[in-house]
Design a protein around this motif. Structure first.
Motif, PDB file in Angstrom:
ATOM      1  N   GLN A  57      31.171  42.551  41.992  1.00 51.90           N
ATOM      2  CA  GLN A  57      30.377  43.406  42.879  1.00 51.90           C
ATOM      3  C   GLN A  57      30.954  43.382  44.285  1.00 51.90           C
ATOM      4  OE1 GLN A  57      26.565  41.490  44.375  1.00 51.90           O
ATOM      5  NE2 GLN A  57      26.826  40.344  42.430  1.00 51.90           N
ATOM      6  N   LYS A 110      29.363  42.436  51.280  1.00 48.31           N
ATOM      7  CA  LYS A 110      29.370  43.057  52.613  1.00 48.31           C
ATOM      8  C   LYS A 110      29.217  42.012  53.712  1.00 48.31           C
ATOM      9  CE  LYS A 110      27.309  47.374  50.914  1.00 48.31           C
ATOM     10  NZ  LYS A 110      26.201  48.347  51.073  1.00 48.31           N
ATOM     11  N   GLU A 117      33.154  45.177  54.200  1.00 49.03           N
ATOM     12  CA  GLU A 117      32.954  44.949  52.775  1.00 49.03           C
ATOM     13  C   GLU A 117      34.220  44.402  52.148  1.00 49.03           C
ATOM     14  OE1 GLU A 117      31.927  48.753  51.107  1.00 49.03           O
ATOM     15  OE2 GLU A 117      34.018  49.318  50.850  1.00 49.03           O
ATOM     16  N   THR A 169      25.151  39.866  49.845  1.00 50.29           N
ATOM     17  CA  THR A 169      25.323  40.409  48.501  1.00 50.29           C
ATOM     18  C   THR A 169      24.799  41.846  48.423  1.00 50.29           C
ATOM     19  OG1 THR A 169      23.179  39.604  47.728  1.00 50.29           O
ATOM     20  CG2 THR A 169      25.055  38.087  47.583  1.00 50.29           C
ATOM     21  N   GLN A 170      25.032  42.473  47.257  1.00 51.63           N
ATOM     22  CA  GLN A 170      24.524  43.841  47.068  1.00 51.63           C
ATOM     23  C   GLN A 170      23.006  43.896  47.101  1.00 51.63           C
ATOM     24  OE1 GLN A 170      26.262  45.350  43.433  1.00 51.63           O
ATOM     25  NE2 GLN A 170      27.951  46.359  44.529  1.00 51.63           N
TER      26      GLN A 170
END
Length: 412
Positions: free
Chosen positions: A92, A95, A121, A152-153
């Motif tokens: 994934q 960022k 990112e 994290t996402q």
């Protein structure tokens, strides 16, 4: 929200490697005589070994380079370099990645990061690389602290850090000795010892004098019109070896004319030492300001400005003396007396008035004398009397001259 790294596996991996040059590969030769049981087996194995030098297999030093297998030694004055890499091991996008590298010493904490801005990112299987450099200026324990923060996402804020501890060792042992000459010159002997385990190439050892002195290096000789170092053509200093450097410092004219400049503690300057090790790693050290305790001359100082090295037996020769009033407040009225010794006889009038000598001022006297004994003779027997305080200053063993037979021609 900050997540404890011990409870959750991180998406990013941090790797820190010290950047240092490789070393020459060394092997241990194993050989025997042909009449021994193995015969020529060991010698053939060494000849087939790709790490040995063709035709010189029994030498330990090979032609190959080997990468360092551990952190290695770091010495004061060298530059510490390290490669920092943060890799995204997940599938994934991560960022707001911020990588920070600090160096903690016993006295301070230094930020070594090239940039303090966060990376927007980091995609999977991508990495953020940074190379840091720091000239080591302290001895003792150093800790490299590498911290990584990211998001994290799912919006979770993550943070972790790693510590890398290393010791900074002392590479050189520097000892200094001072010799005070009668002419205000100061001779500095610097003894420099290599206390590491590898040879050093001494690129430069110089003395940066204080504003009061001019310096002359006495570490070379003139051979056939060329200046050749006294240490030979190879300026290598082997482990635990010591080398002695000599410098002559002379006060600048504007300071030498002031008698007060030679009193008390005087700052001489500092040593600047540059060396290279292994495959050209450079190191540099500067000592703190060197100080010497200048000799005390009392209220009146007598020094020699000119005297011949060699004179003829029973023939007059001339010397020039300089008398300085070292007092900063009192004017002196001086009388000069010349007393003969068993070998030195003064020519002229003894007990003559020299007149008034103001504070911190000097006067020069041209005196004539002869020697009745051959060999190395000491110039003695001068007396200065301050008529106001009725104080007499005695000056013996002022200098030495070589007295030769008048049949031998003395070269001027």
């Amino acid at each position: 929200m900050e997540v404890n790294p011990a409870k959750q596996e991180h998406l990013l991996a941090l790797k820190v490697m010290r950047l240092t040059k490789p070393t020459l590969f060394t092997n241990i030769p194993v050989t025997c005589e042909e009449k021994d049981l193995p015969g020529d087996l060991f010698n053939q194995l060494m000849r087939d070994d790709p790490s040995t030098v063709n035709g010189a297999e029994i030498l330990m030093l090979g032609e190959m380079l080997t990468l360092p297998q551990n952190f290695g030694n770091i010495f004061l004055g060298e530059t510490f370099s390290s490669y920092i890499s943060v890799h995204n091991d997940s599938n994934q996008v991560v960022k707001d990645i911020l990588v920070k590298a600090d160096l903690q010493t016993s006295s301070q904490r230094l930020n070594l990061s090239a940039s303090n801005a966060a990376v927007a990112e980091l995609k999977p299987d991508c990495c953020i690389d940074d190379v840091i450099h720091h000239e080591v200026k302290e001895i003792g324990t150093h800790i490299l602290v590498c911290a990584v923060s990211y998001t994290t996402q799912g919006g979770e804020k993550m943070y972790f850090r790693k510590f890398f501890k290393f010791q900074v060792l002392k590479p050189l042992d520097v000892k200094t000795k001072f010799y005070n000459a009668e002419t205000d010159e100061v001779f500095l002997e610097a003894q420099i010892q290599n206390i590491t385990t590898s040879p050093m190439f001494m690129e430069k050892v110089s003395l940066e004098p204080s504003i009061m002195y001019n310096v002359a290096e006495l570490n070379s000789v003139n051979q056939a019109g060329e200046c050749v170092t006294t240490f030979g053509s190879r300026a290598y200093l082997q482990p635990m070896d010591t080398r002695q450097y000599l410098y002559c410092l002379k006060p600048k004219k504007e300071f030498a004319e002031k008698a007060g400049i030679i009193k008390g503690v005087t700052v001489i300057g500092k040593l600047d030492i540059v060396w290279k090790t292994n495959l050209g790693e450079r190191g540099r050290l500067q000592t703190s300001q060197l100080q010497r305790m200048a000799p005390g001359y009392g209220d009146v100082r007598l020094s020699l400005e000119a005297i011949p090295d060699t004179v003829n037996l029973e023939e007059p020769f001339h010397i020039t003396c300089k008398i300085t009033n070292c007092s900063s407040e009192r004017t002196m009225d001086l009388v000069l007396e010349m007393c003969n010794t068993s070998s030195i006889h003064w020519c002229g009038i003894s007990g003559r008035q020299l007149g008034k000598l103001h504070p911190s001022s000097s006067l020069c006297l041209a005196l004539t004398l002869l020697s009745s004994v051959q060999g190395l003779q000491s110039v003695s027997g001068l007396r200065l009397t301050d008529t106001f305080l009725k104080r007499t200053y005695e000056y013996d063993d002022i200098a030495q001259v070589c007295v030769v037979s008048s049949a031998i021609k003395v070269e001027s």
